[in-house]
Design an enzyme around this catalytic site. Structure first.
Site, short mmCIF file in Angstrom:
data_model
loop_
_atom_site.label_atom_id
_atom_site.label_comp_id
_atom_site.label_asym_id
_atom_site.label_seq_id
_atom_site.Cartn_x
_atom_site.Cartn_y
_atom_site.Cartn_z
CG HIS A 1 5.91 -38.88 -86.23
ND1 HIS A 1 5.98 -37.55 -86.53
CD2 HIS A 1 7.15 -39.25 -85.83
CE1 HIS A 1 7.23 -37.14 -86.34
NE2 HIS A 1 7.95 -38.16 -85.92
CG HIS B 1 10.87 -35.61 -82.19
ND1 HIS B 1 9.52 -35.74 -82.10
CD2 HIS B 1 11.25 -36.26 -83.31
CE1 HIS B 1 9.08 -36.43 -83.13
NE2 HIS B 1 10.10 -36.78 -83.88
CG HIS C 1 12.00 -41.69 -85.01
ND1 HIS C 1 12.28 -40.94 -83.88
CD2 HIS C 1 11.01 -41.01 -85.66
CE1 HIS C 1 11.51 -39.87 -83.87
NE2 HIS C 1 10.73 -39.88 -84.92
CG HIS D 1 15.70 -35.96 -87.89
ND1 HIS D 1 15.04 -35.13 -87.00
CD2 HIS D 1 14.74 -36.78 -88.41
CE1 HIS D 1 13.76 -35.45 -86.98
NE2 HIS D 1 13.55 -36.46 -87.81
CG HIS E 1 11.66 -33.84 -90.80
ND1 HIS E 1 10.42 -34.38 -91.03
CD2 HIS E 1 12.34 -34.75 -90.06
CE1 HIS E 1 10.35 -35.57 -90.45
NE2 HIS E 1 11.50 -35.83 -89.85
CG PHE F 1 8.25 -33.28 -85.59
CD1 PHE F 1 8.89 -33.85 -86.68
CD2 PHE F 1 9.03 -32.75 -84.57
CE1 PHE F 1 10.27 -33.91 -86.76
CE2 PHE F 1 10.41 -32.80 -84.64
CZ PHE F 1 11.04 -33.38 -85.74
CG HIS G 1 12.72 -41.12 -89.40
ND1 HIS G 1 13.39 -40.88 -88.22
CD2 HIS G 1 12.02 -40.01 -89.68
CE1 HIS G 1 13.08 -39.67 -87.80
NE2 HIS G 1 12.25 -39.11 -88.65
CU1 C2O Z 1 9.80 -38.11 -85.36
CU2 C2O Z 1 11.76 -37.21 -88.38
O1 C2O Z 1 10.72 -37.25 -86.84
#
Ligand code: C2O
Length: 556
Positions: free
Chosen positions: A174, A195, A204, A327, A331, A348, A361
C-alpha cells in the site's frame, strides 16, 4: 524524501489559528503557525425532519503480481464505465518494478522499505473457481471464524519480513503505491498514485484478493474469506469487536482511544470531530450519509468511480463518491489522534499496518459490488472466487430531507432568499472560513429524460492544499450559510476529505470534487432556478485550502 514545506500554492498567508483539535499535537510542536479553523456546525438548527494462482504456490513474489495492476486497473475501470467515450483512452501503465524508489514519509513516521524484492514479473491468470468464498460481516462472525482468522494473521505476521507474503510486506504494498515509490513509466516527474481517481476501486480489489488468498493458503483453507466491516449498517457502526481484543493479532494499538467499541462511528467524520461524542441521531445521520454517497451523488459512473486517470495524467484527478466518504472518513476516524500522522489508519503510508484496514476495504469493495448491479454488469467478483454474505441495505431509504419544509420551499424560491445576501466570490480563493457564492446554472427545468441522460454536477475545481493534512470541507447548496446543516439534510451536497499521504518534492496536491446535484435540486424545489448558492464550509484545514473555481457541468 520531500522537504516539508508550508509554502502555500498561492503564497497566501495562512489565517490565525483558532483551534488545535484538528491536527495531532505533534504537528503543532513543529509548525505552530498552522491555522486550524474548526467550524462549529449547529446541528440543533438542522433537524428538518489453483494452478495459476501465484498466491498459492509458496514463496512467489506476489507483489510482482500487483505490478500488473496499472494496466489491469485501467482496463477494469474502463470496462466498468461501459459506453463512456473515455473508455478509449490509454490506462496508466503499470510501474517499472526495477525503478522502485524510496517512499516519502511524513515527519515522525516509522519508515519502511516499501519496495518489493525484485523478481520476474509474470502475468497472473485467475484460477478456475470451484466454490465461492463468502465474505461475512465482521460484527456477526462466530468464535470459530475469529480463531481461524486470528491464526491466519498470526502466521502472516510470523513470516520473515523478507517474505513477500509477510504482513510487513503486504502493508508495504500500500505504501509503495501511494507514497511515491513509483513514477509513471515514461513520466519520471509524475508519481504513480492509486487513490483519488478511478484506479482506487480496482487497485484495492486486487490488493485484497491476494491478501485473502495468502491468508487462506497459510491456514490451509482455500475458502477462507475476509470479514467486511459493515459500518453502513447499524449493527456494524462501531469498531468490530474481533479487532478490539488487545491479545489478538488482529489488534493494533495505534487506533483512536476515544473510538473504541461501543462508540458509534461518524461516517461524516473529520479530525476536527475528535473528542466530540456521537450525537443521539448518529445512526440515522450515517444512513443519510450512505444514501447520499451511494445513491444521489453517485448516480453517474464517473462520479462513483472517480475521475479518469490516464497515461501522462497528473495524479489525483478526483476521487469517486465512496472514496471520499465513507472511505476517507473511516480511515481518519480509526487512526490515533495522538500520533504525529494519525497512524496507523489515518495516513496512507501506515494504514495497511492495521489488520482492520483489510476489513474496511472489504466493505468498500462490497459497496462497489452493490452498485455494480445497476451501474454495469462487468467486473464480476465471482470470477475472483468470492461474494459477500447478503445483509440488509439499511441506507437505501435514508434519503436526506430538506431542512425547510415543502410549504416553505414552495412560498420562497430557495435561492431568491439567499441570493440577496450572497455575492459572487472572486476565484481563486483561499478557504479561510465559510464562503458562499452564486453559481449560474447553464440549464434548468430539464425533462425527466434529459436528467436521466445527463447528471447535473457541481464541480469544485482546482482544490489545492498540502498533501499531509487531513483537510475537510463540506459543500452546501442553497443552505443558510450562518448555520449550515448536517448530512441528514438535502442542502448538504457532499464533502471533500483528504487522508494524508505525503508526496515527494512539492507537497501541494491539486484535485477536484464533483458532486451530482440533480436529485438535491429537485428535493429543494430549486430546479427552475437560474442559479444555485454554493456554500463551502471548512471543517478542518481552513486557511490551507484554495479553490480555483466552482462550476456546474453536465455529465452523460
Ligand atoms: Cu489505499 Cu483505504 O486506502
Amino acid at each position: 524524501m520531500a522537504s516539508f514545506s508550508l509554502t502555500h500554492p498561492l503564497n497566501l498567508k495562512p489565517s490565525t489559528a483558532i483551534s488545535t483539535s484538528c491536527f495531532p499535537p505533534s504537528f503543532y510542536q513543529n509548525k505552530s503557525h498552522i491555522p486550524n479553523l474548526r467550524h462549529q456546525r449547529q446541528p440543533a438548527s438542522c433537524k428538518g425532519s489453483g494452478e495459476h494462482d501465484q498466491s498459492s504456490v509458496g514463496n512467489v513474489d506476489r507483489r510482482n503480481v500487483l505490478i500488473g495492476l496499472g494496466g489491469l486497473c485501467g482496463g477494469a475501470a474502463v470496462a466498468g464505465l461501459g459506453s463512456n467515450p473515455l473508455a478509449l483512452a490509454d490506462p496508466v501503465a503499470p510501474p517499472d518494478v526495477t525503478k522502485c524508489g524510496p517512499a516519502d514519509f511524513p515527519p515522525g513516521a516509522i519508515p519502511s522499505d516499501c519496495c518489493p524484492p525484485v523478481s520476474t514479473v509474470k502475468d497472473y491468470k485467475l484460477p478456475s473457481v470451484s466454490k465461492l468464498r463468502v465474505r461475512p460481516p465482521a460484527h456477526a462472525v462466530d468464535e470459530e471464524y475469529i480463531a481461524k482468522y486470528s491464526r491466519a494473521i498470526e502466521l502472516m505476521k510470523a513470516l520473515p519480513d523478507s517474505d513477500p507474503r509477510s504482513f510487513t510486506q503486504q502493508a508495504d504494498v500500500h505504501c509503495a503505491y501511494c507514497n511515491g515509490s513509483y513514477d509513471q513509466v515514461g513520466f519520471p516527474n509524475l508519481e504513480l498514485q492509486v487513490h483519488t481517481s478511478w484506479l482506487f476501486l480496482p487497485f484495492h480489489r486486487w490488493y485484497l484478493y491476494f491478501y485473502e488468498r495468502i491468508l487462506g493458503k497459510l491456514i490451509g483453507d482455500p475458502n477462507f474469506a475476509l470479514p467486511f466491516w459493515d459500518y453502513d449498517s447499524p449493527p456494524g457502526m462501531q469498531l468490530p469487536a474481533l479487532f478490539a481484543n488487545v491479545d489478538s493479532p488482529l489488534y493494533d494499538k495505534l487506533r483512536e482511544a476515544t473510538h473504541q467499541p461501543p462508540t458509534i462511528i461518524d461516517l461524516d467524520f473529520s479530525t476536527a470531530d475528535i473528542g466530540v461524542p456521537p450525537s443521539s441521531s448518529q445512526v440515522s445521520t450515517n444512513l443519510c450519509t450512505m444514501y447520499r454517497q451511494m445513491i444521489s451523488c453517485g448516480k453517474n459512473p464517473r462520479l462513483f468511480y472517480g475521475e479518469p486517470y490516464r497515461e501522462g495524467d497528473d495524479p489525483n484527478p478526483g476521487a469517486g463518491t465512496i472514496e471520499t466518504v465513507p472511505h476517507n472518513s473511516v480511515h481518519l476516524w480509526t487512526g490515533d489522534s495522538t500520533q504525529p500522522n494519525f497512524e496507523n489508519m489515518g495516513n496512507f503510508y501506515s494504514a495497511a499496518r492495521d489488520p482492520i484496514f483489510y476489513s474496511h476495504h472489504s466493505n468498500i469493495d462490497r459497496l462497489w459490488s452493490l452498485v455494480r448491479v445497476y451501474v454495469c454488469d462487468s467486473l464480476d467478483t465471482k470470477k475472483l472466487g468470492y461474494v459477500y454474505q447478503e445483509v440488509e441495505i439499511p441506507w437505501e431509504k435514508s434519503k436526506p430531507k430538506p431542512r425547510r419544509g415543502k410549504s416553505v420551499l414552495a412560498k420562497t424560491s430557495t435561492t431568491a432568499a439567499t441570493k440577496k445576501t450572497t455575492t459572487t466570490v472572486n476565484f481563486p480563493i483561499r478557504l479561510d472560513g465559510t464562503i458562499s457564492t452564486v453559481v449560474p446554472r447553464p440549464k434548468k427545468s430539464r425533462s425527466k429524460e434529459e436528467k436521466e441522460n445527463e447528471e447535473e454536477v457541481l464541480v469544485i475545481e482546482g482544490i489545492e492544499f498540502d498533501e499531509n493534512y487531513p483537510v475537510k470541507f463540506d459543500v452546501h447548496v442553497n443552505d443558510d450559510e450562518q448555520s449550515p446543516c448536517g448530512p441528514e439534510n438535502s442542502e448538504f451536497a457532499g464533502s471533500f476529505l483528504n487522508v494524508p499521504h505525503w508526496k515527494k518534492g512539492d507537497n501541494t496536491i491539486r484535485t477536484n470534487l464533483r458532486l451530482g446535484i440533480t436529485d438535491i435540486l429537485e428535493d429543494l424545489g430549486a430546479d427552475g432556478d437560474d442559479i444555485v448558492v454554493v456554500t463551502l464550509v471548512p471543517e478542518c484545514g481552513a486557511g490551507l485550502i484554495t479553490i480555483s473555481g466552482i462550476k456546474i457541468k453536465f455529465i452523460s
